[in-house]
Design a protein around this motif. Structure first.
Motif, PDB file in Angstrom:
ATOM      1  N   ASP A  92       0.695  -1.166  -0.113  1.00  0.00           N
ATOM      2  CA  ASP A  92      -0.058   0.176  -0.017  1.00  0.00           C
ATOM      3  C   ASP A  92       0.883   1.203   0.112  1.00  0.00           C
ATOM      4  N   GLY A  93       0.399   2.170  -0.679  1.00  0.00           N
ATOM      5  CA  GLY A  93       1.041   3.646  -0.659  1.00  0.00           C
ATOM      6  C   GLY A  93       0.641   4.346  -2.010  1.00  0.00           C
ATOM      7  N   GLY A  94       0.561   5.712  -1.946  1.00  0.00           N
ATOM      8  CA  GLY A  94       0.263   6.444  -3.081  1.00  0.00           C
ATOM      9  C   GLY A  94      -0.924   6.253  -3.689  1.00  0.00           C
ATOM     10  N   GLN A  95      -0.860   5.558  -4.986  1.00  0.00           N
ATOM     11  CA  GLN A  95      -2.148   5.321  -5.517  1.00  0.00           C
ATOM     12  C   GLN A  95      -2.276   3.726  -5.577  1.00  0.00           C
ATOM     13  N   ASP A  96      -1.473   3.016  -4.745  1.00  0.00           N
ATOM     14  CA  ASP A  96      -1.688   1.576  -4.706  1.00  0.00           C
ATOM     15  C   ASP A  96      -2.417   1.369  -3.446  1.00  0.00           C
ATOM     16  N   HIS A  97      -3.604   0.451  -3.560  1.00  0.00           N
ATOM     17  CA  HIS A  97      -4.458  -0.098  -2.466  1.00  0.00           C
ATOM     18  C   HIS A  97      -4.461  -1.464  -2.702  1.00  0.00           C
ATOM     19  N   LEU A  98      -3.695  -2.303  -2.069  1.00  0.00           N
ATOM     20  CA  LEU A  98      -3.736  -3.775  -2.457  1.00  0.00           C
ATOM     21  C   LEU A  98      -4.937  -4.409  -2.525  1.00  0.00           C
ATOM     22  N   GLU A  99      -5.857  -4.267  -1.580  1.00  0.00           N
ATOM     23  CA  GLU A  99      -6.988  -5.170  -1.514  1.00  0.00           C
ATOM     24  C   GLU A  99      -7.876  -4.699  -2.454  1.00  0.00           C
ATOM     25  N   ALA A 100      -7.848  -3.318  -2.768  1.00  0.00           N
ATOM     26  CA  ALA A 100      -8.762  -2.901  -4.131  1.00  0.00           C
ATOM     27  C   ALA A 100      -8.399  -3.440  -5.304  1.00  0.00           C
ATOM     28  N   LEU A 101      -6.898  -3.295  -5.459  1.00  0.00           N
ATOM     29  CA  LEU A 101      -6.334  -3.835  -6.697  1.00  0.00           C
ATOM     30  C   LEU A 101      -6.197  -5.326  -7.124  1.00  0.00           C
ATOM     31  N   HIS A 102      -5.701  -6.038  -6.008  1.00  0.00           N
ATOM     32  CA  HIS A 102      -5.683  -7.582  -6.294  1.00  0.00           C
ATOM     33  C   HIS A 102      -6.851  -8.328  -5.862  1.00  0.00           C
ATOM     34  N   HIS A 103      -7.760  -7.642  -5.169  1.00  0.00           N
ATOM     35  CA  HIS A 103      -9.040  -8.557  -4.801  1.00  0.00           C
ATOM     36  C   HIS A 103     -10.273  -8.165  -5.440  1.00  0.00           C
ATOM     37  N   HIS A 104     -10.924  -6.934  -4.909  1.00  0.00           N
ATOM     38  CA  HIS A 104     -12.067  -6.381  -5.452  1.00  0.00           C
ATOM     39  C   HIS A 104     -11.978  -5.952  -7.016  1.00  0.00           C
ATOM     40  N   ALA A 105     -11.100  -5.624  -7.426  1.00  0.00           N
ATOM     41  CA  ALA A 105     -11.318  -5.137  -8.729  1.00  0.00           C
ATOM     42  C   ALA A 105     -11.338  -6.482  -9.656  1.00  0.00           C
ATOM     43  N   LEU A 106     -10.456  -7.521  -9.223  1.00  0.00           N
ATOM     44  CA  LEU A 106     -10.481  -8.626  -9.956  1.00  0.00           C
ATOM     45  C   LEU A 106     -11.788  -9.461  -9.835  1.00  0.00           C
ATOM     46  N   ALA A 107     -12.200  -9.471  -8.672  1.00  0.00           N
ATOM     47  CA  ALA A 107     -13.684 -10.008  -8.478  1.00  0.00           C
ATOM     48  C   ALA A 107     -14.523  -9.575  -9.340  1.00  0.00           C
ATOM     49  N   ALA A 108     -14.645  -8.124  -9.499  1.00  0.00           N
ATOM     50  CA  ALA A 108     -15.619  -7.558 -10.207  1.00  0.00           C
ATOM     51  C   ALA A 108     -15.316  -7.850 -11.867  1.00  0.00           C
ATOM     52  N   LEU A 109     -14.060  -7.772 -12.156  1.00  0.00           N
ATOM     53  CA  LEU A 109     -13.704  -8.231 -13.592  1.00  0.00           C
ATOM     54  C   LEU A 109     -14.109  -9.533 -13.972  1.00  0.00           C
ATOM     55  N   ALA A 110     -14.078 -10.464 -13.030  1.00  0.00           N
ATOM     56  CA  ALA A 110     -14.514 -11.801 -13.204  1.00  0.00           C
ATOM     57  C   ALA A 110     -15.902 -12.047 -13.456  1.00  0.00           C
ATOM     58  N   GLU A 111     -16.826 -11.231 -12.859  1.00  0.00           N
ATOM     59  CA  GLU A 111     -18.346 -11.237 -12.763  1.00  0.00           C
ATOM     60  C   GLU A 111     -18.603 -10.387 -14.280  1.00  0.00           C
ATOM     61  N   ALA A 112     -18.071  -9.457 -14.391  1.00  0.00           N
ATOM     62  CA  ALA A 112     -18.078  -8.983 -15.960  1.00  0.00           C
ATOM     63  C   ALA A 112     -17.767  -9.923 -17.154  1.00  0.00           C
ATOM     64  N   ALA A 113     -16.625 -10.423 -17.000  1.00  0.00           N
ATOM     65  CA  ALA A 113     -16.083 -11.428 -17.934  1.00  0.00           C
ATOM     66  C   ALA A 113     -17.038 -12.604 -18.069  1.00  0.00           C
ATOM     67  N   LYS A 114     -17.577 -13.066 -17.042  1.00  0.00           N
ATOM     68  CA  LYS A 114     -18.392 -14.107 -17.175  1.00  0.00           C
ATOM     69  C   LYS A 114     -19.577 -13.939 -17.897  1.00  0.00           C
ATOM     70  N   GLU A 115     -20.096 -12.768 -17.690  1.00  0.00           N
ATOM     71  CA  GLU A 115     -21.520 -12.133 -18.426  1.00  0.00           C
ATOM     72  C   GLU A 115     -21.209 -12.220 -20.032  1.00  0.00           C
ATOM     73  N   ARG A 116     -20.115 -11.659 -20.368  1.00  0.00           N
ATOM     74  CA  ARG A 116     -19.675 -11.618 -21.581  1.00  0.00           C
ATOM     75  C   ARG A 116     -18.963 -12.841 -22.157  1.00  0.00           C
ATOM     76  N   ASP A 117     -18.646 -13.705 -21.421  1.00  0.00           N
ATOM     77  CA  ASP A 117     -17.932 -15.054 -21.984  1.00  0.00           C
ATOM     78  C   ASP A 117     -16.456 -14.775 -22.305  1.00  0.00           C
ATOM     79  N   SER A 118     -15.721 -13.692 -21.704  1.00  0.00           N
ATOM     80  CA  SER A 118     -14.516 -13.596 -22.093  1.00  0.00           C
ATOM     81  C   SER A 118     -13.559 -14.374 -20.922  1.00  0.00           C
ATOM     82  N   LEU A 119     -12.425 -14.681 -21.768  1.00  0.00           N
ATOM     83  CA  LEU A 119     -11.453 -15.469 -21.022  1.00  0.00           C
ATOM     84  C   LEU A 119     -10.669 -14.569 -19.972  1.00  0.00           C
ATOM     85  N   VAL A 120     -10.117 -14.738 -18.864  1.00  0.00           N
ATOM     86  CA  VAL A 120      -9.624 -14.110 -18.106  1.00  0.00           C
ATOM     87  C   VAL A 120      -8.286 -14.923 -17.459  1.00  0.00           C
ATOM     88  N   ILE A 121      -7.065 -14.177 -17.928  1.00  0.00           N
ATOM     89  CA  ILE A 121      -5.909 -14.804 -17.403  1.00  0.00           C
ATOM     90  C   ILE A 121      -5.253 -13.975 -16.373  1.00  0.00           C
TER      91      ILE A 121
END
Length: 461
Positions: free
Chosen positions: A110-139
């Motif tokens: 954490d520091g500056g613009q970097d917030h680990l929980e938001a960047l590594h967890h919450h944003a990825l969880a939201a991306l996964a839900e959006a990708a599921k709806e569009r059937d996009s592959l996430v790596i």
């Protein structure tokens, strides 16, 4: 085989994975639109280039368009700040027309613009839900040692993101590379090259710690194989070589690969010395300097960077060993120069900051003596004093600005500009100083050049 399960996916997903695995539908997987988050970073850039060469349409995503243009000219850029993409709805516009998302974005702590929980967890969880709806592959490019019960926030937040992705029902794969070795150098690999560039001496720490390396090319190849449908989905894979290495061994191998002479003395820093260095690096982190010696990096190293290469061996091309990886990087004179410059950069910053700080401080402490140089040329005493005070404060201000990383490059340019002003005014007002035995004007020239050199060294990756 509709009843079988592959990595937690059943039904249509398992059937699709089985068909792709055995070659059917291959043509449908070529020339896909791939969004690479953090695509201009050390690993991301290698992945973007490999996908582009494989014939895919690559879109680089991140927060810095200029950095992307410098590193990957010719590829499209899309501005995304993952820390602000915390809902599936926030990702919908970004994923329009996207077949594959490769997430290389991450931060050490954490520091500056970097917030680990938001960047590594919450944003990825939201991306996964959006990708599921569009059937996009996430790596997902994760990290070795990412475990939910880890006491290191970097690793536990990565693990929560990985779990959310694999549990979302989206088509997904998690790749967990070890210590990544690439043509470029940043963070830990940059530190290794800095240490390899030390003349005569090899400095190291935590000699008992073990880690496994992986070439950035192997990571990029793993992504390409996944995009091409050759990797079973819904699983995580460790991308590591077979043999664990100690840090001194890795540094020695880099000295050889870079063409530096073997060290005559090997020195391992004591734990208290490493602790002091880590504390200093953390303090500098508050000023925007992302040192590889920060607390999180040393904590990860203490617990070893080890993974299981077996699952990936059964899927793709095995990861090459460190010696072969370094050989294939073809490190040459430009990389030796880069290693030396990485070593000199913090020294240049420190010397410049001290020089300008002392220059300004001496002007204020010796105000009357400095003003006398101007009154001797016919200046009024008040005006001479005001001039000395003004330029002394400018010097101190520039030294302070240099220590704040977001302002550092502009501070270097400011120093160069002030040097030119000093040379011009000094020549006009007190030309006799050019003949002074101590050379007060002549000494401005090396200060000017050091400012410009440091400005170049501080260019963002």
């Amino acid at each position: 085989m509709p009843g079988d399960k592959i990595g937690g996916f059943s039904g249509a997903y398992a059937k699709a994975g089985f068909d792709i695995w055995h070659g059917s539908g291959w043509g449908d997987l070529m020339g896909q639109r791939v969004l690479v988050l953090g695509g201009y970073g050390l690993i991301g850039a290698e992945i973007c280039e490999a996908l582009d060469q494989a014939g895919h349409e690559v879109i680089v995503a991140g927060r810095n368009a200029q950095a992307a243009a410098r590193r990957l000219p010719g590829l499209a850029f899309h501005h995304i700040d993952m820390a602000r993409r915390l809902t599936a709805e926030a990702w919908q516009a970004d994923l329009q027309g996207i077949d594959v998302v490769v997430n290389c974005a991450g931060a050490l702590q954490d520091g500056g613009q970097d917030h680990l929980e938001a960047l590594h967890h919450h944003a990825l969880a939201a991306l996964a839900e959006a990708a599921k709806e569009r059937d996009s592959l996430v790596i997902q490019i994760s990290a070795i040692g990412a475990q939910l019960d880890s006491k290191i926030l970097f690793l536990s937040s990565k693990a929560r993101g990985d779990a959310a992705l694999l549990g979302s029902g989206a088509r997904a794969v998690v790749l967990r590379p070890g210590l990544v070795l690439a043509r470029g150098a940043y963070g830990g690999t940059g530190l290794i090259r800095m240490l390899a560039a030390l003349p005569l001496l090899q400095a190291s720490a935590l000699p008992e710690a073990k880690m496994q390396t992986v070439g950035a090319a192997d990571v990029a190849q793993a992504v390409c194989l996944t995009v091409a449908g050759q990797v079973p989905l819904g699983r995580s894979y460790d991308l590591v070589e077979d043999t664990p290495r100690a840090l001194p061994e890795i540094i020695r191998a880099h000295r050889t690969a870079l063409g530096f002479a073997p060290a005559r003395i090997e020195l391992n820093a004591p734990n208290w010395g490493l602790g002091v260095g880590t504390w200093m690096a953390d303090q500098l982190g508050h000023l925007g300097w992302r040192s590889p010696l920060r607390r999180t990096a040393t904590e990860v190293l203490r617990q070893n960077i080890l993974g299981d290469p077996g699952p990936w061996k059964s899927v793709g091309k095995p990861v090459q060993g460190m010696e072969k990886t370094l050989q294939n990087l073809h490190l040459g004179p430009e990389h030796r120069l880069q290693a030396r410059m990485l070593l000199l950069m913090p020294i240049c910053v420190a010397v410049l900051a001290l020089f300008w700080l002392f220059s300004g401080g001496i002007g204020l402490v010796s105000l009357d003596q400095a003003a006398a140089q101007l009154t001797a040329q016919g200046w009024q005493l008040g005006l001479a004093r005001a001039s000395v005070v003004f330029w002394s404060l400018v010097d101190i201000g520039l030294a302070t600005a240099l220590l704040y990383r977001p302002w550092a490059r502009r501070a270097c340019l400011g120093m160069a500009m002030v040097c030119l002003i000093y040379l011009s005014l000094g020549t006009l007002v007190t030309p006799a100083l050019w003949l002074d035995p101590l050379g007060p004007l002549a000494k401005i020239l090396p200060a000017l050049m050091l400012s410009l050199i440091t400005w170049a060294l501080l260019e963002e990756r």
